[in-house]
Design a protein around this motif. Structure first.
Motif, PDB file in Angstrom:
ATOM      1  N   VAL A   1       0.868  -1.169   0.000  1.00  0.00           N
ATOM      2  CA  VAL A   1       0.000   0.000   0.000  1.00  0.00           C
ATOM      3  C   VAL A   1       0.904   1.217   0.000  1.00  0.00           C
ATOM      4  O   VAL A   1       1.721   1.398   0.908  1.00  0.00           O
ATOM      5  CB  VAL A   1      -0.926   0.017   1.224  1.00  0.00           C
ATOM      6  CG1 VAL A   1      -1.768   1.290   1.244  1.00  0.00           C
ATOM      7  CG2 VAL A   1      -1.823  -1.212   1.218  1.00  0.00           C
ATOM      8  N   GLY A   2       0.772   2.030  -1.053  1.00  0.00           N
ATOM      9  CA  GLY A   2       1.635   3.186  -1.197  1.00  0.00           C
ATOM     10  C   GLY A   2       0.902   4.357  -1.826  1.00  0.00           C
ATOM     11  O   GLY A   2      -0.333   4.422  -1.845  1.00  0.00           O
ATOM     12  N   GLN A   3       1.692   5.266  -2.382  1.00  0.00           N
ATOM     13  CA  GLN A   3       1.154   6.511  -2.913  1.00  0.00           C
ATOM     14  C   GLN A   3       0.060   6.297  -3.951  1.00  0.00           C
ATOM     15  O   GLN A   3      -0.962   6.976  -3.941  1.00  0.00           O
ATOM     16  CB  GLN A   3       2.304   7.325  -3.541  1.00  0.00           C
ATOM     17  CG  GLN A   3       1.891   8.568  -4.309  1.00  0.00           C
ATOM     18  CD  GLN A   3       1.398   9.675  -3.403  1.00  0.00           C
ATOM     19  OE1 GLN A   3       1.712   9.690  -2.220  1.00  0.00           O
ATOM     20  NE2 GLN A   3       0.631  10.600  -3.956  1.00  0.00           N
ATOM     21  N   ARG A   4       0.236   5.326  -4.832  1.00  0.00           N
ATOM     22  CA  ARG A   4      -0.664   5.201  -5.975  1.00  0.00           C
ATOM     23  C   ARG A   4      -1.922   4.372  -5.724  1.00  0.00           C
ATOM     24  O   ARG A   4      -2.829   4.384  -6.555  1.00  0.00           O
ATOM     25  CB  ARG A   4       0.103   4.602  -7.175  1.00  0.00           C
ATOM     26  CG  ARG A   4       1.217   5.501  -7.676  1.00  0.00           C
ATOM     27  CD  ARG A   4       1.882   4.928  -8.912  1.00  0.00           C
ATOM     28  NE  ARG A   4       2.958   5.777  -9.395  1.00  0.00           N
ATOM     29  CZ  ARG A   4       3.719   5.492 -10.440  1.00  0.00           C
ATOM     30  NH1 ARG A   4       3.518   4.359 -11.110  1.00  0.00           N
ATOM     31  NH2 ARG A   4       4.674   6.311 -10.814  1.00  0.00           N
ATOM     32  N   ASN A   5      -1.962   3.631  -4.630  1.00  0.00           N
ATOM     33  CA  ASN A   5      -3.154   2.809  -4.394  1.00  0.00           C
ATOM     34  C   ASN A   5      -3.719   2.954  -2.983  1.00  0.00           C
ATOM     35  O   ASN A   5      -4.573   2.172  -2.571  1.00  0.00           O
ATOM     36  CB  ASN A   5      -2.860   1.330  -4.671  1.00  0.00           C
ATOM     37  CG  ASN A   5      -1.781   0.757  -3.768  1.00  0.00           C
ATOM     38  OD1 ASN A   5      -1.260   1.431  -2.878  1.00  0.00           O
ATOM     39  ND2 ASN A   5      -1.430  -0.500  -3.982  1.00  0.00           N
ATOM     40  N   HIS A   6      -3.249   3.957  -2.247  1.00  0.00           N
ATOM     41  CA  HIS A   6      -3.708   4.121  -0.862  1.00  0.00           C
ATOM     42  C   HIS A   6      -5.192   4.471  -0.798  1.00  0.00           C
ATOM     43  O   HIS A   6      -5.934   3.965   0.050  1.00  0.00           O
ATOM     44  CB  HIS A   6      -2.877   5.205  -0.165  1.00  0.00           C
ATOM     45  CG  HIS A   6      -2.936   5.098   1.332  1.00  0.00           C
ATOM     46  ND1 HIS A   6      -2.136   5.833   2.175  1.00  0.00           N
ATOM     47  CD2 HIS A   6      -3.712   4.341   2.154  1.00  0.00           C
ATOM     48  CE1 HIS A   6      -2.398   5.535   3.428  1.00  0.00           C
ATOM     49  NE2 HIS A   6      -3.361   4.636   3.447  1.00  0.00           N
ATOM     50  N   ARG A   7      -5.645   5.343  -1.698  1.00  0.00           N
ATOM     51  CA  ARG A   7      -7.066   5.721  -1.688  1.00  0.00           C
ATOM     52  C   ARG A   7      -7.956   4.528  -2.020  1.00  0.00           C
ATOM     53  O   ARG A   7      -9.027   4.354  -1.420  1.00  0.00           O
ATOM     54  CB  ARG A   7      -7.319   6.866  -2.661  1.00  0.00           C
ATOM     55  CG  ARG A   7      -6.826   8.216  -2.165  1.00  0.00           C
ATOM     56  CD  ARG A   7      -7.081   9.312  -3.162  1.00  0.00           C
ATOM     57  NE  ARG A   7      -6.346   9.089  -4.405  1.00  0.00           N
ATOM     58  CZ  ARG A   7      -6.382   9.920  -5.441  1.00  0.00           C
ATOM     59  NH1 ARG A   7      -7.134  11.008  -5.407  1.00  0.00           N
ATOM     60  NH2 ARG A   7      -5.677   9.665  -6.522  1.00  0.00           N
ATOM     61  N   LEU A   8      -7.531   3.708  -2.967  1.00  0.00           N
ATOM     62  CA  LEU A   8      -8.296   2.502  -3.292  1.00  0.00           C
ATOM     63  C   LEU A   8      -8.316   1.544  -2.112  1.00  0.00           C
ATOM     64  O   LEU A   8      -9.343   0.902  -1.844  1.00  0.00           O
ATOM     65  CB  LEU A   8      -7.684   1.817  -4.523  1.00  0.00           C
ATOM     66  CG  LEU A   8      -8.338   0.498  -4.967  1.00  0.00           C
ATOM     67  CD1 LEU A   8      -9.815   0.693  -5.277  1.00  0.00           C
ATOM     68  CD2 LEU A   8      -7.606  -0.077  -6.183  1.00  0.00           C
ATOM     69  N   PHE A   9      -7.218   1.454  -1.387  1.00  0.00           N
ATOM     70  CA  PHE A   9      -7.161   0.590  -0.206  1.00  0.00           C
ATOM     71  C   PHE A   9      -8.164   1.055   0.851  1.00  0.00           C
ATOM     72  O   PHE A   9      -8.871   0.231   1.454  1.00  0.00           O
ATOM     73  CB  PHE A   9      -5.736   0.599   0.360  1.00  0.00           C
ATOM     74  CG  PHE A   9      -5.572  -0.208   1.611  1.00  0.00           C
ATOM     75  CD1 PHE A   9      -5.488  -1.590   1.557  1.00  0.00           C
ATOM     76  CD2 PHE A   9      -5.500   0.406   2.849  1.00  0.00           C
ATOM     77  CE1 PHE A   9      -5.339  -2.347   2.713  1.00  0.00           C
ATOM     78  CE2 PHE A   9      -5.347  -0.334   4.012  1.00  0.00           C
ATOM     79  CZ  PHE A   9      -5.270  -1.720   3.942  1.00  0.00           C
TER      80      PHE A   9
END
Length: 322
Positions: free
Chosen positions: A190-198
């Motif tokens: 979980v990082g910058q590019r998929n944190h919101r989706l998580f």
């Protein structure tokens, strides 16, 4: 590849066996109170975890957590469609089916997504477990598309983001921009590019399981009728009860609700899980405490240089570039 498929098959079969065990427990103790049933279901979950550890140690096969999560989503969705849906109103029906669809698509995207992989041009630094990016020169960092394999200078560096919060994931053996944690349930960082989706998936998991439990309540009057008549349909009732209890246990006992509240807190204060747990590894997160009486040496305590206030932290999270 063969071992991955074997691991996925074992995980799916063990999850199915687990749900069979839940249904058998409910069937045998149908007339008992709900608390002994919940205790036995929780015990079965612990037994499943122990069996997973045994498979990893003795067979060298690690159960696939993403397969287990996918299977449970589709299993509960199937029980709902074939057993519960007929007793549910159209609004609740639309809400639950939408949530299941979001979970299925979102989990697949999380599994294949690039969380924000970056590479360091210095090969020596790449071999290090933890690289303090805040102490490196920004022109030494380039972005990498983990799945397409293309590497190049990140044009978004003009926004001064500059990967200063990139950390190393030992599981993926890669540096991830604004690394939060490696999530076994989704099989990815979980990082910058998929944190919101998580975060969206966490919220949807909790809401979908609560919705499933509420939908199963609409069948409760039929439970009594089925039991009294001893019809063929009465054999299906344990599946509804067991899956409803499994859903509410997931919400109240397992990782979802505590994890959701933790991540909402991290968003509010603009900190990542890795930064909170491993702050002693990162100089920018440390504040020197002068010596005091009884403590002749200076100490260290956590400081958060990224906290800009609740409102700006939330806006920054929502507007962060994926």
């Amino acid at each position: 590849m063969h071992r991955k498929w074997m691991s996925a098959c074992i995980s799916a079969l063990s999850a199915l066996a687990m749900h069979f065990a839940f249904a058998i427990i409910v069937h045998l103790w149908f007339s008992a109170s709900v608390f002994p049933i919940i205790i036995m279901i929780v015990g079965t979950l612990f037994l499943w975890i122990i069996c997973g550890g045994w498979c990893r140690r003795q067979l060298g096969l690690s159960p696939s957590a993403p397969t287990f999560v996918f299977f449970n989503v589709f299993f509960l969705w199937g029980v709902y469609i074939f057993l519960i849906r007929k007793d549910v109103g159209p609004a609740m029906d639309a809400a639950f089916n939408t949530q299941c669809l979001v979970l299925a698509v979102g989990l697949w995207r999380m599994l294949l997504s690039d969380p924000g992989y970056v590479i360091y041009e210095n090969t020596f630094a790449d071999s290090m477990d933890q690289t303090i990016f805040s102490e490196t020169k920004t022109d030494q960092l380039v972005s990498v598309d983990h799945f397409s394999g293309t590497i190049g200078n990140d044009e978004t560096a003009s926004d001064n983001r500059l990967f200063v919060r990139a950390r190393y994931c030992r599981k993926c053996k890669a540096h991830v921009d604004r690394f939060d944690h490696h999530c076994p349930a989704i099989g990815n960082c979980v990082g910058q590019r998929n944190h919101r989706l998580f975060i969206l998936l966490l919220v949807t998991f909790v809401s979908a399981e609560i919705c499933y439990f509420l939908c199963s309540i609409f069948c409760f009057p039929n439970f009594i009728n089925f039991r009294k008549r001893e019809t063929q349909a009465s054999h299906l009732v344990p599946w509804i009860i067991s899956t409803a209890l499994f859903a509410i246990i997931q919400v109240l006992w397992q990782w979802q609700v505590p994890f959701l509240f933790w991540h909402l807190y991290c968003i509010i204060v603009n900190v990542t899980t890795d930064e909170w747990v491993n702050w002693e590894k990162y100089p920018e997160l440390q504040q020197v405490v002068p010596p005091e009486s009884g403590r002749p040496f200076p100490g260290r305590k956590f400081k958060n240089p990224y906290n800009k206030g609740i409102l700006l932290n939330i806006i920054g999270f929502l507007k962060s570039k994926a």
